[in-house]
Every structure is written in C-alpha cells, then in structure tokens.
Design a protein around this motif. Structure first.
Motif, PDB file in Angstrom:
ATOM      1  N   GLU A   1      -6.843  -0.415  -8.845  1.00  0.00           N
ATOM      2  CA  GLU A   1      -5.350   0.013  -8.408  1.00  0.00           C
ATOM      3  C   GLU A   1      -5.216   0.856  -7.589  1.00  0.00           C
ATOM      4  N   ALA A   2      -6.285   1.990  -7.354  1.00  0.00           N
ATOM      5  CA  ALA A   2      -6.057   2.968  -6.836  1.00  0.00           C
ATOM      6  C   ALA A   2      -7.298   3.656  -6.194  1.00  0.00           C
ATOM      7  N   ILE A   3      -7.423   4.247  -5.017  1.00  0.00           N
ATOM      8  CA  ILE A   3      -8.711   4.972  -4.682  1.00  0.00           C
ATOM      9  C   ILE A   3      -8.362   6.253  -4.173  1.00  0.00           C
TER      10      ILE A   3
ATOM     11  N   LEU B   1       0.713  -1.234  -0.014  1.00  0.00           N
ATOM     12  CA  LEU B   1       0.177  -0.017   0.025  1.00  0.00           C
ATOM     13  C   LEU B   1       0.762   1.260  -0.116  1.00  0.00           C
ATOM     14  N   GLU B   2       0.598   2.237  -0.876  1.00  0.00           N
ATOM     15  CA  GLU B   2       1.244   3.630  -0.953  1.00  0.00           C
ATOM     16  C   GLU B   2       0.270   4.645  -0.959  1.00  0.00           C
ATOM     17  N   ALA B   3       0.075   5.511   0.018  1.00  0.00           N
ATOM     18  CA  ALA B   3      -0.748   6.330   0.136  1.00  0.00           C
ATOM     19  C   ALA B   3      -0.171   7.796   0.131  1.00  0.00           C
ATOM     20  N   GLN B   4      -0.722   8.663  -0.535  1.00  0.00           N
ATOM     21  CA  GLN B   4      -0.347  10.272  -0.135  1.00  0.00           C
ATOM     22  C   GLN B   4      -1.555  10.881   0.316  1.00  0.00           C
TER      23      GLN B   4
ATOM     24  N   ALA C   1      -6.975  12.306   0.188  1.00  0.00           N
ATOM     25  CA  ALA C   1      -6.040  11.123   0.109  1.00  0.00           C
ATOM     26  C   ALA C   1      -6.292  10.290  -1.040  1.00  0.00           C
ATOM     27  N   HIS C   2      -4.811   9.641  -1.551  1.00  0.00           N
ATOM     28  CA  HIS C   2      -4.990   8.882  -2.698  1.00  0.00           C
ATOM     29  C   HIS C   2      -4.169   7.500  -2.373  1.00  0.00           C
ATOM     30  N   PHE C   3      -4.843   6.362  -2.391  1.00  0.00           N
ATOM     31  CA  PHE C   3      -4.164   5.120  -2.033  1.00  0.00           C
ATOM     32  C   PHE C   3      -3.965   4.298  -3.212  1.00  0.00           C
ATOM     33  N   LYS C   4      -2.843   3.736  -3.212  1.00  0.00           N
ATOM     34  CA  LYS C   4      -2.487   2.794  -4.367  1.00  0.00           C
ATOM     35  C   LYS C   4      -2.190   1.416  -3.791  1.00  0.00           C
TER      36      LYS C   4
END
Lengths: 109, 147
Positions: free
Chosen positions: B83-85, A61-64, B98-101
C-alpha cells in the motif's frame, strides 16, 4: 498565497505492454532551511510537501515529501489499467502554499 | 461605505478560498515524522511497527555517489498488497525523505532523486495490510549534499 503555474512540470506517460510509465520533472528549489546564502544568512525552507497523481480523475498516487528530495524533483511511477488517451494529472503543493498542476495523455511507447 | 463593505467582503471570501485548500493539504503532511532528527521517531509517527526484513523489496541506487545532492533511487516492492513505501536516509539531519501511498492500479514502484548528507543506509519500509517490511542499501557518499 497559492500560485497556479502550468509551465512548472515536464511530464511523459507511455504505455509499454500493460504498464504505463509516468515520468515527471518538476521545477522547484527544494530548500532545506539549513543552507546559508553568500551573506551567511539562512535561506528559509522551501520545499514540496505533497504530490498527488490521478488517472482520469481518480487518485493513484499520494506522496508526502520532506526536504530530502533533490532540487528540481524527479519522479517515475507505473500504472496498470491505463489506456492510450487516458489523462494523468500531477499536482504538487509546497510548504509556502505554492502549487502547480499539469496533465498529459497516455501515449504508445 | 457600501463599496468598502463590498470590498472587504470580497477580500474576506477570497482569502477564505485560498486558505481552505492549504489547510486541508497541511493536515495531510506528517509534520512530526518529517521534522524529527531520529529515524525511530519518524517511523513511530508513520505507525511503523514490528518491521520484517524482506528481500522482496528491491532498492536500486549507486554503491558510490559522487554528489550527495542528487542520488537516484529506485524502489520496487514484490510484496503482495503493498500500500505504501517510505524512504529514509539514516544519517540525514531529518531521516524521512518521502512517503508514497499507492491506489487503484498504481504499481508499488518509484524512482526519485534524493539528498544524502553522508555515507549511509537508504532504508525502505513497505506497508502491506497491517504488516511492515524493510530492506536497506548502503551508499557511499563522496561529497555531501545537504546544505
């Protein structure tokens, strides 16, 4: 400057059926930079920008994040394919370059 | 003299060590998307386009939030190959929250707590392959949570 703080995070990783649920509670002010202190001075922005989680060293998991995450950030995520004893590690870094990392072994729920 | 030279070398290399990871991290944070006051700009900077409304995105949040400083949100995507939220709050000063991958066995599922400045839609965008799906949930905020 980077500060490595290992008491910053509380973590739990529990295997239920085939899914491991990881809960993380971080200690961080998450200042937006728009709030004023008692002396009407702006409190500078101070917030976590990046969060990474790994399972046995592999990124899952990679979050910004922006300033809209609440103070003392809370995060739950789920993994499939993790086994009891596997190591989950979470690292964050904020806009001032401060960072913290914590890891925990997966346990049976 | 030699000692001084050694010390400056030591300091130089130490600061380099500290600087490198920070710069590497900074490149990963989408400054343009997070700092804009416009949701459309934030979306553009995340390369989001041609969003399709989808009920396969589940957003669980309270209908009414007493305190906008802490609103718990759960997002689950039932869309294949998510892939991402990304999470946005339309009426926040900076809408992108927020951006989650996700990768390697991470489920497209997240629970977090966010700040809401006002009664607003929480908008979620899911990336699956080259497609973007969206869904929103309105939350009534009784006491605003943005300083």
């Amino acid at each position: 400057m980077a500060v490595l703080n290992t008491d910053n995070m509380k973590m739990r990783a529990q295997l239920k059926g085939e899914v491991t649920e990881v809960k993380v509670l971080m200690s961080h002010p998450m200042e937006t930079g728009r709030k004023k202190d008692d002396f009407d001075k702006l409190i500078p922005a101070h917030f976590v920008q990046l969060v990474t989680a790994t399972l046995n060293g592999k990124t899952v998991l990679e979050a910004q994040w922006g300033t809209g995450i609440s103070k003392n950030p809370y995060l739950t995520f789920r993994l499939t394919g993790a086994k009891i004893g596997d190591i989950i590690e979470v690292t964050w870094i904020d806009n001032l370059g401060e960072t913290a990392t914590q890891n925990i072994a997966v346990t049976q729920a | 003299m030699q000692r001084r030279k050694f010390l400056s070398l030591l300091l130089g290399s130490a600061s380099l060590l500290f600087m490198l990871p920070i710069n590497a991290w900074a490149a990963l944070w989408n400054k343009a998307a997070f700092e804009t006051a416009k949701l459309s700009e934030a979306s553009k900077n995340l390369a989001i386009h041609d969003e399709i409304t989808s009920l396969d995105i589940q957003i669980t949040a309270p209908d009414r939030a007493e305190n906008g400083a802490i609103v718990q949100v759960e997002v689950k995507s039932n869309i294949l190959n998510t892939e991402a939220i990304s999470i946005f709050v339309e009426k926040n000063p900076t809408p992108l929250i927020a951006h989650f991958k996700f990768s390697q066995g991470a489920e497209p599922f997240i629970i977090t707590r966010i700040k809401m400045a006002d009664t607003s839609d929480i908008k979620v965008v899911v990336k699956a392959g080259n497609q973007y799906f969206t869904h929103a949930k309105n939350v009534i905020v009784l006491e605003n949570g943005c300083g």
